[in-house]
Design a protein around this motif. Structure first.
Motif, PDB file in Angstrom:
ATOM      1  N   THR A  79     -16.645  11.111  -3.681  1.00 43.75           N
ATOM      2  CA  THR A  79     -15.853  12.439  -3.364  1.00 43.75           C
ATOM      3  C   THR A  79     -16.563  13.498  -2.476  1.00 43.75           C
ATOM      4  N   VAL A  80     -16.269  14.068  -2.123  1.00 42.60           N
ATOM      5  CA  VAL A  80     -16.448  16.006  -0.911  1.00 42.60           C
ATOM      6  C   VAL A  80     -16.209  16.466  -2.262  1.00 42.60           C
ATOM      7  N   ASN A  81     -14.990  16.301  -1.945  1.00 42.52           N
ATOM      8  CA  ASN A  81     -14.237  18.112  -3.400  1.00 42.52           C
ATOM      9  C   ASN A  81     -13.192  17.106  -4.463  1.00 42.52           C
ATOM     10  N   ASP A  82     -13.467  18.335  -5.498  1.00 40.49           N
ATOM     11  CA  ASP A  82     -11.717  18.035  -5.954  1.00 40.49           C
ATOM     12  C   ASP A  82     -10.657  16.614  -5.563  1.00 40.49           C
ATOM     13  N   VAL A  83     -10.530  15.398  -5.999  1.00 41.24           N
ATOM     14  CA  VAL A  83      -9.412  14.414  -5.338  1.00 41.24           C
ATOM     15  C   VAL A  83      -8.914  13.912  -6.336  1.00 41.24           C
ATOM     16  N   THR A  84      -7.535  13.954  -6.027  1.00 46.42           N
ATOM     17  CA  THR A  84      -6.540  13.300  -6.303  1.00 46.42           C
ATOM     18  C   THR A  84      -6.528  12.011  -5.737  1.00 46.42           C
ATOM     19  N   LEU A  85      -6.363  11.342  -5.619  1.00 45.92           N
ATOM     20  CA  LEU A  85      -6.616   9.645  -5.336  1.00 45.92           C
ATOM     21  C   LEU A  85      -5.097   9.041  -5.615  1.00 45.92           C
ATOM     22  N   ALA A  86      -4.849   8.055  -4.742  1.00 43.70           N
ATOM     23  CA  ALA A  86      -3.926   7.561  -5.061  1.00 43.70           C
ATOM     24  C   ALA A  86      -4.220   5.858  -4.159  1.00 43.70           C
ATOM     25  N   SER A  87      -4.362   4.599  -5.206  1.00 49.34           N
ATOM     26  CA  SER A  87      -4.203   4.061  -4.920  1.00 49.34           C
ATOM     27  C   SER A  87      -3.539   2.830  -5.062  1.00 49.34           C
ATOM     28  N   PHE A  88      -3.746   1.839  -3.889  1.00 44.68           N
ATOM     29  CA  PHE A  88      -2.732   0.897  -3.612  1.00 44.68           C
ATOM     30  C   PHE A  88      -3.253  -0.823  -4.075  1.00 44.68           C
ATOM     31  N   TYR A  89      -3.422  -1.333  -4.786  1.00 45.74           N
ATOM     32  CA  TYR A  89      -3.919  -2.527  -4.553  1.00 45.74           C
ATOM     33  C   TYR A  89      -2.575  -3.394  -4.245  1.00 45.74           C
ATOM     34  N   ILE A  90      -3.524  -4.373  -3.256  1.00 47.75           N
ATOM     35  CA  ILE A  90      -2.251  -5.085  -2.592  1.00 47.75           C
ATOM     36  C   ILE A  90      -2.539  -6.545  -2.688  1.00 47.75           C
ATOM     37  N   SER A  91      -2.027  -7.435  -3.145  1.00 45.35           N
ATOM     38  CA  SER A  91      -2.631  -8.910  -3.382  1.00 45.35           C
ATOM     39  C   SER A  91      -2.677 -10.019  -2.380  1.00 45.35           C
ATOM     40  N   VAL A  92      -3.259 -10.890  -2.106  1.00 41.46           N
ATOM     41  CA  VAL A  92      -3.409 -11.644  -0.789  1.00 41.46           C
ATOM     42  C   VAL A  92      -2.437 -11.940   0.024  1.00 41.46           C
ATOM     43  N   GLU A 117       6.498   9.130  -3.233  1.00 39.03           N
ATOM     44  CA  GLU A 117       7.715   8.270  -3.797  1.00 39.03           C
ATOM     45  C   GLU A 117       6.511   7.332  -4.659  1.00 39.03           C
ATOM     46  N   ALA A 118       6.190   6.724  -4.410  1.00 39.01           N
ATOM     47  CA  ALA A 118       5.989   5.300  -5.127  1.00 39.01           C
ATOM     48  C   ALA A 118       4.628   5.535  -5.913  1.00 39.01           C
ATOM     49  N   SER A 119       4.149   6.570  -6.009  1.00 39.87           N
ATOM     50  CA  SER A 119       2.934   7.562  -7.210  1.00 39.87           C
ATOM     51  C   SER A 119       3.461   7.594  -8.782  1.00 39.87           C
ATOM     52  N   THR A 120       5.135   7.544  -7.872  1.00 36.22           N
ATOM     53  CA  THR A 120       6.223   7.444  -8.980  1.00 36.22           C
ATOM     54  C   THR A 120       6.130   6.580 -10.357  1.00 36.22           C
ATOM     55  N   LEU A 121       5.549   5.500  -9.858  1.00 34.92           N
ATOM     56  CA  LEU A 121       6.349   3.897 -10.220  1.00 34.92           C
ATOM     57  C   LEU A 121       5.162   3.685 -11.459  1.00 34.92           C
ATOM     58  N   SER A 122       6.213   3.424 -12.455  1.00 33.17           N
ATOM     59  CA  SER A 122       4.975   2.379 -14.104  1.00 33.17           C
ATOM     60  C   SER A 122       5.159   1.617 -12.632  1.00 33.17           C
ATOM     61  N   GLN A 123       4.124   0.896 -14.307  1.00 32.71           N
ATOM     62  CA  GLN A 123       3.218  -0.413 -14.342  1.00 32.71           C
ATOM     63  C   GLN A 123       4.249  -1.318 -13.971  1.00 32.71           C
ATOM     64  N   THR A 124       4.952  -1.480 -14.720  1.00 36.41           N
ATOM     65  CA  THR A 124       6.464  -1.991 -15.036  1.00 36.41           C
ATOM     66  C   THR A 124       7.246  -2.568 -14.461  1.00 36.41           C
ATOM     67  N   TYR A 125       6.809  -1.376 -13.439  1.00 34.07           N
ATOM     68  CA  TYR A 125       8.643  -1.449 -11.826  1.00 34.07           C
ATOM     69  C   TYR A 125       8.751  -2.822 -11.430  1.00 34.07           C
ATOM     70  N   ASP A 126      10.187  -3.026 -11.223  1.00 33.48           N
ATOM     71  CA  ASP A 126      10.660  -4.559 -11.133  1.00 33.48           C
ATOM     72  C   ASP A 126      10.455  -4.885  -9.455  1.00 33.48           C
ATOM     73  N   TRP A 127       9.647  -5.931  -9.454  1.00 34.06           N
ATOM     74  CA  TRP A 127       9.460  -6.014  -7.802  1.00 34.06           C
ATOM     75  C   TRP A 127      10.550  -6.146  -6.795  1.00 34.06           C
ATOM     76  N   SER A 128      11.661  -7.031  -7.421  1.00 32.42           N
ATOM     77  CA  SER A 128      12.791  -7.952  -7.112  1.00 32.42           C
ATOM     78  C   SER A 128      13.535  -6.594  -6.607  1.00 32.42           C
ATOM     79  N   GLY A 129      13.685  -5.608  -7.780  1.00 29.55           N
ATOM     80  CA  GLY A 129      14.370  -4.350  -7.252  1.00 29.55           C
ATOM     81  C   GLY A 129      13.591  -3.027  -6.419  1.00 29.55           C
TER      82      GLY A 129
END
Length: 260
Positions: A79-92, A117-129
């Motif tokens: 980090t160069v300075n204070d950072v707010t980070l959004a990471s997307f882990y995407i399966s192969v 918008e996606a940053s507000t999702l819970s870890q148990t979101y509905d993948w089919s929804g």
């Protein structure tokens, strides 16, 4: 001095969904210890600037850009300075059309809004929804995103390492390859060939990438544009601004405004 911190615990666990979103805040001058994942990762700073370092080079991530890290790629985050980070882990299974190598991607205004918008999702979101559809839409826009030339490839030849280390310490150094050759005992022709072979860039292009990375870091620390221009060895602010805009499509003042 950088303080080393561990990777996110979530990043060390098996993915529970094809795409998982991680939000994290990091203080400046921190180094997330080198690690890798079995999946791809998009690293996007919603605030602040960070660098991603791999064995092949350094990627700087300013506003409006993100870095894509393919699976099984060792990487370190600084980090160069204070950072707010959004990471997307995407399966192969979801990354077949994404780049096979690390790259910086342009984040459009639409994609930025979708990521927010996606940053507000819970870890148990509905993948089919609808939440799953949102994440698949982000993936599709990432496939179409433009690459940005902000990678600084590292050479391995000892002669080039001497040159590039000096340039990182002295970005205003105007030595030609003929000048360097006299100092390290190699012909300019040999050095020209080695730069292309080991970095994919000419000597001039490599220096310009370095100056861009340094400029973005200094802008984030609120240095005056005139001081940055002088530090990088430009004859005038207008010459520096022209180079910056030509390479990134935005004036240095745009980046400076992000941190006021």
């Amino acid at each position: 001095m950088l303080k080393t911190i561990p990777p996110s615990a979530l990043g060390q666990q098996a993915l529970q969904r094809p795409i998982t979103v991680l939000n994290r805040s990091l203080l400046g001058k921190r180094a997330v210890k080198k690690h890798q994942h079995e999946w791809g990762q998009l690293i996007y700073a919603t605030q602040g600037i960070l660098s991603v370092i791999t064995s092949s080079g350094r990627f700087i991530v300013p506003p409006e850009q993100a870095v894509w890290v393919p699976p099984l790629t060792d990487h370190e985050i600084i980090t160069v300075n204070d950072v707010t980070l959004a990471s997307f882990y995407i399966s192969v299974d979801e990354i077949l059309q994404l780049p096979q190598h690390c790259t910086v991607l342009n984040i459009s205004h639409l994609l930025k809004a979708l990521i927010s918008e996606a940053s507000t999702l819970s870890q148990t979101y509905d993948w089919s929804g609808k939440d799953g559809r949102l994440l698949r839409l982000i993936r599709d826009y990432l496939i179409e995103a433009d690459n940005i030339a902000l990678q600084l490839p590292y050479p391995k030849d000892p002669r080039l390492i001497q040159i590039t280390m000096r340039l990182q310490d002295e970005p205003c150094n105007n030595n030609t390859l003929e000048d360097w050759g006299k100092q390290i005992g190699a012909s300019s022709r040999t050095l020209t060939r080695l730069f292309i072979k080991e970095t994919g860039l000419s000597y001039r292009e490599w220096k310009q990438r370095l100056k861009l990375q340094i400029a973005i870091s200094m802008l984030s620390e609120q240095h005056e544009i005139s001081a940055i221009s002088d530090h990088l060895g430009y004859e005038s602010v207008s010459a520096f601004t022209y180079m910056f805009r030509k390479e990134l499509g935005l004036a240095p003042s745009f980046y400076a405004a992000q941190y006021k």
